[in-house]
Design a protein around this motif. Structure first.
Motif, mmCIF file in Angstrom:
data_model
loop_
_atom_site.group_PDB
_atom_site.id
_atom_site.type_symbol
_atom_site.label_atom_id
_atom_site.label_comp_id
_atom_site.label_asym_id
_atom_site.label_seq_id
_atom_site.Cartn_x
_atom_site.Cartn_y
_atom_site.Cartn_z
ATOM 1 N N LEU A 123 0.828 -1.214 0.000
ATOM 2 C CA LEU A 123 0.000 0.000 0.000
ATOM 3 C C LEU A 123 0.858 1.259 0.000
ATOM 4 O O LEU A 123 0.554 2.235 -0.702
ATOM 5 C CB LEU A 123 -0.939 0.005 1.202
ATOM 6 C CG LEU A 123 -2.134 -0.929 1.145
ATOM 7 C CD1 LEU A 123 -2.931 -0.836 2.435
ATOM 8 C CD2 LEU A 123 -3.011 -0.638 -0.049
ATOM 9 N N ILE A 124 1.946 1.253 0.768
ATOM 10 C CA ILE A 124 2.839 2.407 0.805
ATOM 11 C C ILE A 124 3.475 2.633 -0.563
ATOM 12 O O ILE A 124 3.524 3.769 -1.069
ATOM 13 C CB ILE A 124 3.911 2.232 1.905
ATOM 14 C CG1 ILE A 124 3.259 2.314 3.294
ATOM 15 C CG2 ILE A 124 5.023 3.263 1.763
ATOM 16 C CD1 ILE A 124 4.167 1.887 4.425
ATOM 17 N N CYS A 145 2.340 1.636 -3.487
ATOM 18 C CA CYS A 145 1.298 2.077 -4.425
ATOM 19 C C CYS A 145 0.965 3.550 -4.212
ATOM 20 O O CYS A 145 0.796 4.301 -5.175
ATOM 21 C CB CYS A 145 0.045 1.226 -4.267
ATOM 22 S SG CYS A 145 0.215 -0.439 -4.896
ATOM 23 N N GLY A 146 0.885 3.960 -2.955
ATOM 24 C CA GLY A 146 0.609 5.366 -2.656
ATOM 25 C C GLY A 146 1.719 6.276 -3.158
ATOM 26 O O GLY A 146 1.453 7.340 -3.733
ATOM 27 N N LEU A 203 1.449 6.461 -6.972
ATOM 28 C CA LEU A 203 0.364 7.368 -7.371
ATOM 29 C C LEU A 203 0.758 8.826 -7.160
ATOM 30 O O LEU A 203 0.465 9.685 -7.996
ATOM 31 C CB LEU A 203 -0.906 7.050 -6.584
ATOM 32 C CG LEU A 203 -1.711 5.847 -7.055
ATOM 33 C CD1 LEU A 203 -2.837 5.542 -6.076
ATOM 34 C CD2 LEU A 203 -2.267 6.079 -8.440
ATOM 35 N N ALA A 204 1.439 9.102 -6.048
ATOM 36 C CA ALA A 204 1.873 10.478 -5.785
ATOM 37 C C ALA A 204 2.878 10.948 -6.828
ATOM 38 O O ALA A 204 2.807 12.096 -7.302
ATOM 39 C CB ALA A 204 2.468 10.576 -4.380
ATOM 40 N N ALA A 238 -4.261 4.681 -11.017
ATOM 41 C CA ALA A 238 -5.190 4.465 -9.905
ATOM 42 C C ALA A 238 -6.073 3.247 -10.164
ATOM 43 O O ALA A 238 -6.327 2.443 -9.259
ATOM 44 C CB ALA A 238 -6.042 5.708 -9.673
ATOM 45 N N VAL A 269 -3.962 0.221 -9.513
ATOM 46 C CA VAL A 269 -3.741 0.004 -8.075
ATOM 47 C C VAL A 269 -4.983 -0.617 -7.443
ATOM 48 O O VAL A 269 -4.891 -1.594 -6.691
ATOM 49 C CB VAL A 269 -3.366 1.328 -7.372
ATOM 50 C CG1 VAL A 269 -3.469 1.210 -5.864
ATOM 51 C CG2 VAL A 269 -1.967 1.752 -7.768
#
Length: 188
Positions: free
Chosen positions: A21-22, A24-25, A28-29, A50, A53
């Motif tokens: 999750l980290i 992927c975040g 995305l950022a 997105a 993900v």
């Protein structure tokens, strides 16, 4: 508490899920910051990322409900089908963007070399899992894996798709390292 709830809560790998999750975040950022425009804050690239993900998290959740041994066994046998698809792609695949690496199914096109990234690690791990009792982990015990890796690599490079071939090679080397193959193999 049902069996499914006990199995999911008790054996779910929260650490790798949190790390995923980290990552992927962060991805995305990065995509958002690289494609940000005041008039269009969410670019097409960000939306695609997105969607990927969210799809990946759903697939992760669904796959984690199944027993990994069954998934390994199915992946082992499905990998031979993928090799057949790679051969079919070279013979009768459709050309897209200058490379013959697609199979046209009418509605969609599939790229079998992408399936190799998913199923080759399952092939290797099931092979090692099945040979676990009488396996000494010498170089000669890995011949079948190296032959399948070589065949897959040649079929993928023929398309041409060097990136996927390198991913196959590196994933095989990492899995063989973790399996305990003799260190001299890696020095050579």
């Amino acid at each position: 508490m049902s069996l499914l709830q006990r199995r999911t809560a008790g054996s779910f790998d929260w650490i790798s899920f949190t790390i995923m999750l980290i990552l992927c975040g962060l991805g995305l950022a990065f995509v958002w910051s690289a494609t940000y425009k005041p008039e269009l804050p969410y670019s097409l690239f960000f939306k695609k990322q997105a969607f990927g993900v969210i799809s990946g998290i759903l697939i992760y959740g669904i796959i984690s409900l199944f027993d990994f041994r069954n998934l390994m066994r199915q992946g082992y046998f499905l990998y031979f089908c993928v090799i057949g698809l790679l051969i079919f792609t070279i013979i009768k695949g459709s050309i897209g963007m200058g490379a013959q690496r697609w199979i046209n199914l009418g509605i969609i096109k599939i790229q079998p070399s992408e399936l190799t990234k998913l199923l080759f690690p399952a092939f290797i791990t099931y092979f090692l899992f099945a040979q676990q009792e009488n396996f000494i982990y010498r170089f000669k015990d890995f011949y079948l894996i190296l032959i399948i890796l070589g065949l897959s690599g040649l079929l993928v490079i023929k398309q041409p798709d060097l990136g996927t071939a390198l991913i196959l090679a590196f994933s095989a080397l990492v899995i063989m390292w973790l399996a305990g193959i003799d260190k001299r193999f890696f020095l050579v």
